[in-house]
Every structure is written in C-alpha cells, then in structure tokens.
Design a protein around this motif. Structure first.
Motif, short mmCIF file in Angstrom:
data_model
loop_
_atom_site.label_atom_id
_atom_site.label_comp_id
_atom_site.label_asym_id
_atom_site.label_seq_id
_atom_site.Cartn_x
_atom_site.Cartn_y
_atom_site.Cartn_z
N LEU A 174 68.19 -66.34 41.37
CA LEU A 174 67.21 -65.29 41.05
C LEU A 174 67.86 -63.95 40.71
O LEU A 174 67.44 -63.27 39.80
CB LEU A 174 66.24 -65.09 42.22
N PHE A 175 68.87 -63.57 41.46
CA PHE A 175 69.46 -62.24 41.33
C PHE A 175 70.82 -62.24 40.65
O PHE A 175 71.38 -61.20 40.37
CB PHE A 175 69.57 -61.56 42.70
N GLY A 176 71.39 -63.42 40.44
CA GLY A 176 72.72 -63.50 39.84
C GLY A 176 73.80 -63.18 40.85
O GLY A 176 73.53 -62.75 41.96
N SER A 177 75.02 -63.40 40.47
CA SER A 177 76.14 -63.12 41.34
C SER A 177 77.26 -62.56 40.49
O SER A 177 77.79 -63.25 39.61
CB SER A 177 76.61 -64.40 42.04
N VAL A 178 77.61 -61.30 40.75
CA VAL A 178 78.71 -60.68 40.01
C VAL A 178 79.98 -61.47 40.26
O VAL A 178 80.74 -61.78 39.33
CB VAL A 178 78.87 -59.20 40.44
N THR A 179 80.23 -61.82 41.51
CA THR A 179 81.45 -62.56 41.86
C THR A 179 81.52 -63.87 41.10
O THR A 179 82.55 -64.20 40.51
CB THR A 179 81.50 -62.80 43.38
N GLN A 180 80.44 -64.62 41.10
CA GLN A 180 80.42 -65.90 40.39
C GLN A 180 80.65 -65.70 38.90
O GLN A 180 81.42 -66.44 38.27
CB GLN A 180 79.09 -66.60 40.64
N SER A 181 80.03 -64.70 38.31
CA SER A 181 80.19 -64.44 36.89
C SER A 181 81.62 -64.06 36.54
O SER A 181 82.15 -64.47 35.50
CB SER A 181 79.24 -63.33 36.43
N VAL A 182 82.27 -63.29 37.42
CA VAL A 182 83.66 -62.90 37.18
C VAL A 182 84.57 -64.13 37.27
O VAL A 182 85.41 -64.35 36.40
CB VAL A 182 84.11 -61.80 38.17
N ILE A 183 84.38 -64.93 38.29
CA ILE A 183 85.21 -66.12 38.47
C ILE A 183 85.10 -67.06 37.26
O ILE A 183 86.09 -67.55 36.74
CB ILE A 183 84.84 -66.88 39.76
N LEU A 184 83.87 -67.29 36.83
CA LEU A 184 83.64 -68.22 35.73
C LEU A 184 83.97 -67.62 34.36
O LEU A 184 84.16 -68.35 33.40
CB LEU A 184 82.19 -68.70 35.74
N GLY A 185 84.05 -66.27 34.28
CA GLY A 185 84.22 -65.62 32.99
C GLY A 185 85.65 -65.24 32.63
O GLY A 185 85.87 -64.59 31.62
N THR A 186 86.63 -65.67 33.43
CA THR A 186 88.00 -65.28 33.14
C THR A 186 88.99 -66.39 33.48
O THR A 186 88.69 -67.26 34.31
CB THR A 186 88.39 -64.00 33.92
N ASP A 187 90.14 -66.33 32.83
CA ASP A 187 91.25 -67.22 33.18
C ASP A 187 92.25 -66.49 34.07
O ASP A 187 93.26 -67.07 34.47
CB ASP A 187 91.96 -67.70 31.91
N ARG A 188 91.99 -65.23 34.36
CA ARG A 188 92.88 -64.44 35.21
C ARG A 188 92.70 -64.85 36.68
O ARG A 188 91.67 -65.38 37.06
CB ARG A 188 92.57 -62.95 35.07
N SER A 189 93.69 -64.54 37.48
CA SER A 189 93.57 -64.78 38.92
C SER A 189 92.49 -63.86 39.47
O SER A 189 92.42 -62.69 39.11
CB SER A 189 94.89 -64.46 39.63
N VAL A 190 91.65 -64.40 40.35
CA VAL A 190 90.58 -63.63 40.97
C VAL A 190 90.70 -63.78 42.48
O VAL A 190 90.73 -64.89 43.00
CB VAL A 190 89.18 -64.09 40.51
N LEU A 191 90.79 -62.64 43.16
CA LEU A 191 90.81 -62.62 44.62
C LEU A 191 89.44 -62.18 45.07
O LEU A 191 88.95 -61.11 44.68
CB LEU A 191 91.87 -61.65 45.13
N VAL A 192 88.78 -63.01 45.89
CA VAL A 192 87.47 -62.69 46.42
C VAL A 192 87.61 -62.37 47.90
O VAL A 192 88.10 -63.20 48.67
CB VAL A 192 86.48 -63.86 46.22
N CYS A 193 87.20 -61.17 48.25
CA CYS A 193 87.30 -60.71 49.63
C CYS A 193 85.93 -60.80 50.30
O CYS A 193 84.91 -60.70 49.64
CB CYS A 193 87.73 -59.24 49.67
N SER A 194 85.95 -60.92 51.59
CA SER A 194 84.72 -60.85 52.36
C SER A 194 84.58 -59.43 52.87
O SER A 194 85.51 -58.89 53.49
CB SER A 194 84.77 -61.84 53.53
N GLY A 195 83.47 -58.83 52.62
CA GLY A 195 83.26 -57.46 53.07
C GLY A 195 81.85 -57.23 53.52
O GLY A 195 81.24 -56.24 53.17
N GLU A 196 81.32 -58.16 54.29
CA GLU A 196 79.95 -58.05 54.74
C GLU A 196 79.77 -56.88 55.69
O GLU A 196 80.60 -56.62 56.55
CB GLU A 196 79.50 -59.35 55.43
#
Length: 132
Positions: A108-130
């Motif tokens: 429903l709201f989308g996910s910036v993180t998911q879009s970044v991961i799927l939209g690049t071939d670069r290394s992506v580091l995903v941090c938890s910051g709840e």
C-alpha cells in the motif's frame, strides 16, 4: 576515495543508525566520503537539508569518526533520488535504514528500502533504526 550515498529520512534514530553502521565498516575513515541525502517529499516551509535534525545528527556521528561528509537534498520520490545520486557520484555503496512494515503495508505505501535494493547493482547496506 570510497564513496557512500546514505538516504536519511526524518527519523533521528534511523539517521543515527545509518551513521553508526558506516563508522563500523572496517576501512580507513580518511578514505571515505559520505553524502547524506534527505528527500523532501513535502517542504512548504522551504527548509534546507542542514535544518533536518536527523541529518545533523548523522553528520555529527560521521565527522566525529573522521569521515568526510557532504549534504544533498532533493524533492520527490526518495528511492529515485537515492538511486540517481548514487549513479551521479558512482557510489561504491548505498546505505538506508529499514522500517518494519507488514507485507500489506509495503504494497500500500511502498518501501524506499525495497525500491533501492531492487533498483541498483551497487552494494546496499540496510540498517535497523527502529524508534522505541
């Protein structure tokens, strides 16, 4: 120089988590440049990136660790802005902080993180910051 683009939203907890995760990467801090990008989806007051507390906090953590920091701002879709800046700077890595969302919430709201991961071939580091 190792180039990192980090997407920083309004959450100070996520901004701090991103900065701390970068400082924990085993590399020479003097050879790292981090560009902190804040995307203003809505900015009726005309604020600038250095007025965003999460960006200021992330910059403080990084600079205290000896990392060179630059600031960028954009308007529109955050994932598109992150990917565009990473391409422009030929970044070695992109860093974002995820949020816990249900699968329905992501649809429903989308996910910036998911879009970044799927939209690049670069290394992506995903941090938890709840936030607590």
């Amino acid at each position: 120089m190792y180039e990192i683009v980090a997407g920083i939203d309004k959450s100070e907890a996520r901004g701090t988590a991103i900065a701390e995760a970068i400082t924990e990467i085993p590399m020479d801090a003097s050879q790292v440049r981090v560009t902190l990008l804040h995307d203003f989806e809505e900015n009726p007051e005309g604020a600038s990136v250095d007025q965003v507390s999460s960006v200021r906090r992330a910059r403080e953590v990084l600079e205290d660790a000896g990392v060179e920091v630059t600031l960028e701002e954009s308007s529109g879709e955050p994932a598109d802005a992150i990917l565009r800046l990473a391409d422009e700077q030929d970044a070695d890595m992109v860093v974002v902080a995820g949020r816990k969302r249900t699968p329905t919430g992501k649809v429903l709201f989308g996910s910036v993180t998911q879009s970044v991961i799927l939209g690049t071939d670069r290394s992506v580091l995903v941090c938890s910051g709840e936030e607590d």
